[in-house]
Design a protein around this motif. Structure first.
Motif, PDB file in Angstrom:
ATOM      1  N   LEU A 148     -22.036  30.347   5.430  1.00  0.00           N
ATOM      2  CA  LEU A 148     -22.616  29.908   4.171  1.00  0.00           C
ATOM      3  C   LEU A 148     -21.799  28.765   3.574  1.00  0.00           C
ATOM      4  O   LEU A 148     -20.578  28.759   3.656  1.00  0.00           O
ATOM      5  CB  LEU A 148     -22.650  31.056   3.161  1.00  0.00           C
ATOM      6  N   ALA A 149     -22.514  27.827   2.983  1.00  0.00           N
ATOM      7  CA  ALA A 149     -21.892  26.774   2.190  1.00  0.00           C
ATOM      8  C   ALA A 149     -22.390  26.950   0.761  1.00  0.00           C
ATOM      9  O   ALA A 149     -23.589  27.067   0.526  1.00  0.00           O
ATOM     10  CB  ALA A 149     -22.272  25.392   2.721  1.00  0.00           C
ATOM     11  N   LYS A 150     -21.478  27.021  -0.177  1.00  0.00           N
ATOM     12  CA  LYS A 150     -21.821  27.191  -1.594  1.00  0.00           C
ATOM     13  C   LYS A 150     -21.977  25.831  -2.265  1.00  0.00           C
ATOM     14  O   LYS A 150     -21.585  24.799  -1.739  1.00  0.00           O
ATOM     15  CB  LYS A 150     -20.727  27.997  -2.300  1.00  0.00           C
ATOM     16  N   TRP A 151     -22.532  25.855  -3.453  1.00  0.00           N
ATOM     17  CA  TRP A 151     -22.799  24.664  -4.261  1.00  0.00           C
ATOM     18  C   TRP A 151     -21.714  24.523  -5.320  1.00  0.00           C
ATOM     19  O   TRP A 151     -21.354  25.490  -5.983  1.00  0.00           O
ATOM     20  CB  TRP A 151     -24.156  24.839  -4.926  1.00  0.00           C
ATOM     21  N   LYS A 152     -21.177  23.327  -5.474  1.00  0.00           N
ATOM     22  CA  LYS A 152     -20.200  23.073  -6.530  1.00  0.00           C
ATOM     23  C   LYS A 152     -20.213  21.593  -6.881  1.00  0.00           C
ATOM     24  O   LYS A 152     -20.271  20.748  -5.988  1.00  0.00           O
ATOM     25  CB  LYS A 152     -18.799  23.499  -6.090  1.00  0.00           C
ATOM     26  N   ASN A 153     -20.202  21.296  -8.162  1.00  0.00           N
ATOM     27  CA  ASN A 153     -20.183  19.916  -8.662  1.00  0.00           C
ATOM     28  C   ASN A 153     -21.327  19.076  -8.099  1.00  0.00           C
ATOM     29  O   ASN A 153     -21.147  17.926  -7.715  1.00  0.00           O
ATOM     30  CB  ASN A 153     -18.838  19.248  -8.378  1.00  0.00           C
ATOM     31  N   GLY A 154     -22.511  19.689  -7.992  1.00  0.00           N
ATOM     32  CA  GLY A 154     -23.693  18.949  -7.582  1.00  0.00           C
ATOM     33  C   GLY A 154     -23.847  18.711  -6.090  1.00  0.00           C
ATOM     34  O   GLY A 154     -24.672  17.900  -5.673  1.00  0.00           O
ATOM     35  N   ALA A 155     -23.073  19.431  -5.268  1.00  0.00           N
ATOM     36  CA  ALA A 155     -23.173  19.225  -3.816  1.00  0.00           C
ATOM     37  C   ALA A 155     -22.756  20.493  -3.070  1.00  0.00           C
ATOM     38  O   ALA A 155     -22.029  21.328  -3.602  1.00  0.00           O
ATOM     39  CB  ALA A 155     -22.291  18.069  -3.378  1.00  0.00           C
ATOM     40  N   PHE A 156     -23.218  20.604  -1.831  1.00  0.00           N
ATOM     41  CA  PHE A 156     -22.774  21.712  -0.991  1.00  0.00           C
ATOM     42  C   PHE A 156     -21.346  21.472  -0.540  1.00  0.00           C
ATOM     43  O   PHE A 156     -20.961  20.346  -0.213  1.00  0.00           O
ATOM     44  CB  PHE A 156     -23.683  21.867   0.240  1.00  0.00           C
ATOM     45  N   GLN A 157     -20.573  22.532  -0.504  1.00  0.00           N
ATOM     46  CA  GLN A 157     -19.187  22.478  -0.043  1.00  0.00           C
ATOM     47  C   GLN A 157     -19.151  22.748   1.465  1.00  0.00           C
ATOM     48  O   GLN A 157     -20.191  22.907   2.093  1.00  0.00           O
ATOM     49  CB  GLN A 157     -18.357  23.513  -0.812  1.00  0.00           C
ATOM     50  N   GLU A 158     -17.955  22.825   2.019  1.00  0.00           N
ATOM     51  CA  GLU A 158     -17.797  23.123   3.448  1.00  0.00           C
ATOM     52  C   GLU A 158     -18.298  24.544   3.741  1.00  0.00           C
ATOM     53  O   GLU A 158     -18.282  25.411   2.867  1.00  0.00           O
ATOM     54  CB  GLU A 158     -16.327  23.016   3.858  1.00  0.00           C
ATOM     55  N   TYR A 159     -18.708  24.764   4.982  1.00  0.00           N
ATOM     56  CA  TYR A 159     -19.134  26.105   5.390  1.00  0.00           C
ATOM     57  C   TYR A 159     -17.950  27.059   5.353  1.00  0.00           C
ATOM     58  O   TYR A 159     -16.829  26.687   5.684  1.00  0.00           O
ATOM     59  CB  TYR A 159     -19.728  26.085   6.796  1.00  0.00           C
ATOM     60  N   GLY A 160     -18.235  28.317   4.993  1.00  0.00           N
ATOM     61  CA  GLY A 160     -17.211  29.353   4.933  1.00  0.00           C
ATOM     62  C   GLY A 160     -17.006  30.009   6.281  1.00  0.00           C
ATOM     63  O   GLY A 160     -17.400  29.477   7.327  1.00  0.00           O
ATOM     64  N   GLU A 161     -16.421  31.205   6.235  1.00  0.00           N
ATOM     65  CA  GLU A 161     -16.098  31.918   7.467  1.00  0.00           C
ATOM     66  C   GLU A 161     -17.355  32.335   8.225  1.00  0.00           C
ATOM     67  O   GLU A 161     -18.420  32.533   7.634  1.00  0.00           O
ATOM     68  CB  GLU A 161     -15.245  33.144   7.166  1.00  0.00           C
TER      69      GLU A 161
END
Length: 155
Positions: free
Chosen positions: A39-52
């Motif tokens: 999963l990649a979460k949303w922060k500051n108007g954009a998707f972040q890096e993928y998680g584990e």
């Protein structure tokens, strides 16, 4: 003898080297699937890096109902639900876009033939909520990269 060898080589070139593809009849039955996702979460108007990477094994069943290929959903939460369009989408590598007044969801899936008894689906599902506050978007927006590697266990 040379003539037989030449005919054999030509036949192999014409008929034996074609790309194998998944077809609906081949999918009918039970499959044991190993599903991995990130999963990649949303922060500051954009998707972040993928998680584990998270992984699970599950059973997926395909059948043809009223002329349409359907399958059980490989997600524990929806275990008793069936889907049809995404199977077609995966076979023919079609991007799906769903737009509502609340969000946009985009899914891209591709199914790869490995053998008559094995396939792999890779894809990405993105959900973006439209007019919500940044805090709601951070909670609800996500991108899910997944791979489903399946081996047939019953025809």
């Amino acid at each position: 003898m040379k003539r037989i060898a030449l005919i054999s080589l030509v036949s192999l070139a014409l008929f034996g080297c074609g790309e194998k593809k998944i077809n609906e009849e081949m999918l009918v039955g039970d499959w044991e699937c190993n599903i991995t996702q990130q999963l990649a979460k949303w922060k500051n108007g954009a998707f972040q890096e993928y998680g584990e990477v998270k992984s699970e094994k599950t059973l997926v069943t395909y059948k043809i109902y009223d002329g349409v290929i359907i399958r059980t959903l490989p997600i524990e939460l929806f275990k008793n639900d069936w889907e049809s369009y995404s199977v077609y989408q995966s076979i023919y590598n079609i991007k799906g876009i769903n737009i509502t007044d609340k969000n946009v969801s985009i899914i891209e899936r591709k199914i790869d033939f490995i053998s008559e008894n094995e396939y792999k689906i890779t894809g990405v599902l993105s959900v973006i909520n439209g007019n919500d506050t940044e805090s709601v978007q951070e909670k609800d927006n996500f991108k899910n990269k997944f791979e489903e590697h399946c081996i047939k266990i019953k025809h």
